[in-house]
Design a protein around this motif. Structure first.
Motif, PDB file in Angstrom:
ATOM      1  N   THR A   1       0.825  -1.220   0.000  1.00 32.99           N
ATOM      2  CA  THR A   1       0.000   0.000   0.000  1.00 32.99           C
ATOM      3  C   THR A   1       0.855   1.264   0.000  1.00 32.99           C
ATOM      4  OG1 THR A   1      -0.309   0.137   2.429  1.00 32.99           O
ATOM      5  CG2 THR A   1      -1.872  -1.231   1.181  1.00 32.99           C
TER       6      THR A   1
ATOM      7  N   PRO B   1      -5.940   1.117   1.101  1.00 28.69           N
ATOM      8  CA  PRO B   1      -5.246   2.319   1.564  1.00 28.69           C
ATOM      9  C   PRO B   1      -4.398   2.920   0.430  1.00 28.69           C
ATOM     10  CG  PRO B   1      -5.001   0.518   3.139  1.00 28.69           C
ATOM     11  CD  PRO B   1      -5.603  -0.072   1.902  1.00 28.69           C
ATOM     12  N   ASN B   2      -4.389   4.221   0.331  1.00 32.03           N
ATOM     13  CA  ASN B   2      -3.573   4.939  -0.667  1.00 32.03           C
ATOM     14  C   ASN B   2      -3.958   4.603  -2.104  1.00 32.03           C
ATOM     15  OD1 ASN B   2      -2.014   6.098   1.446  1.00 32.03           O
ATOM     16  ND2 ASN B   2      -0.769   4.237   1.533  1.00 32.03           N
TER      17      ASN B   2
END
Length: 238
Positions: A193, A224-225
């Motif tokens: 991530t 995430p991200n």
């Protein structure tokens, strides 16, 4: 320091995603794509092509998976869904479930997309729109598609594919993209991530080659991200 929880992946996974997921990953506007030729690269057993065709989009997909029979893909897909569901169930705190709702709903969506894919892949027209091939070499003439998309392959598998592979793959995506068209890649991160470590270098390389390259906002909250995709625009012919 607590070790970061990550999704463990060996080899390249086969996935089954729906049209609406593509809409959110790549910020697609369906009405702008009707009648246009669109390519899903490394699409796996996603139902994007089948659903897009029903909407009037001239969608096609390419993946080495398509050498398998429909029954073999269906079986492999079901196993892959169960594997990924087991992994996700141990990482529920890592992901944003706003879109999918829960692990079980995520699984149900994957199964539905797989079934839609297999039905279309098995159809009389399937062989004309599902092409067996792998990056960095695609079986299409230059300047064939208005939009070329690649999700969950480039950047994500940073540890398996080096920078030369990535730049060669992007050049191939651009080769089959029409002047005035666009290549979109999502997400911009690896399995840890973290943003692809050579993304700045890759952006600069293609900007210097004359392309317009931008990070743009996506709208599929989950990983995430993963809030951005990469847009690479090919200038119209003079």
């Amino acid at each position: 320091m607590e070790e970061k929880q990550v999704y463990e992946q060996i080899g390249v996974a086969m996935t089954s995603r729906s049209y609406v997921e593509y809409e959110k990953m790549f910020m697609l506007q369906t009405d702008e794509l009707i009648g246009k030729r669109v390519l899903d690269v490394s699409g796996g057993a996603s139902s994007f092509t089948a659903e897009a065709r029903q909407l009037g989009i001239e969608a096609e997909a390419v993946d080495p998976l398509y050498e398998k029979s429909p029954d073999a893909i269906a079986e492999y897909g079901r196993l892959e869904i169960e594997r990924s569901t087991a992994k996700l169930s141990k990482l529920t705190d890592v992901y944003d479930w706003t879109f999918y709702g829960s692990v079980e709903q995520h699984r149900a969506g994957r199964i539905q997309a797989l079934q839609r894919f297999v039905e279309d892949f098995s159809s009389a027209e399937g062989s004309a729109r599902y092409h067996k091939a792998a990056l960095p070499s695609l079986p299409f003439g230059a300047e064939s598609f208005e939009l070329v998309m690649c999700s969950h392959f480039l950047f994500l598998y940073e540890e398996q594919f080096d920078y030369a592979f990535h730049t060669g793959a992007v050049r191939e995506l651009l080769r089959v993209c029409k002047p005035g068209g666009e290549v979109r890649i999502y997400p911009l991160m690896n399995f840890r991530t973290e943003e692809y470590s050579r993304l700045h270098d890759l952006i600069l390389e293609f900007e210097l080659a004359g392309f317009t390259v931008q990070k743009r906002e996506a709208s599929l909250p989950f990983l995430p991200n993963s809030q951005q995709y990469l847009s690479i625009k090919k200038e119209p012919s003079a």
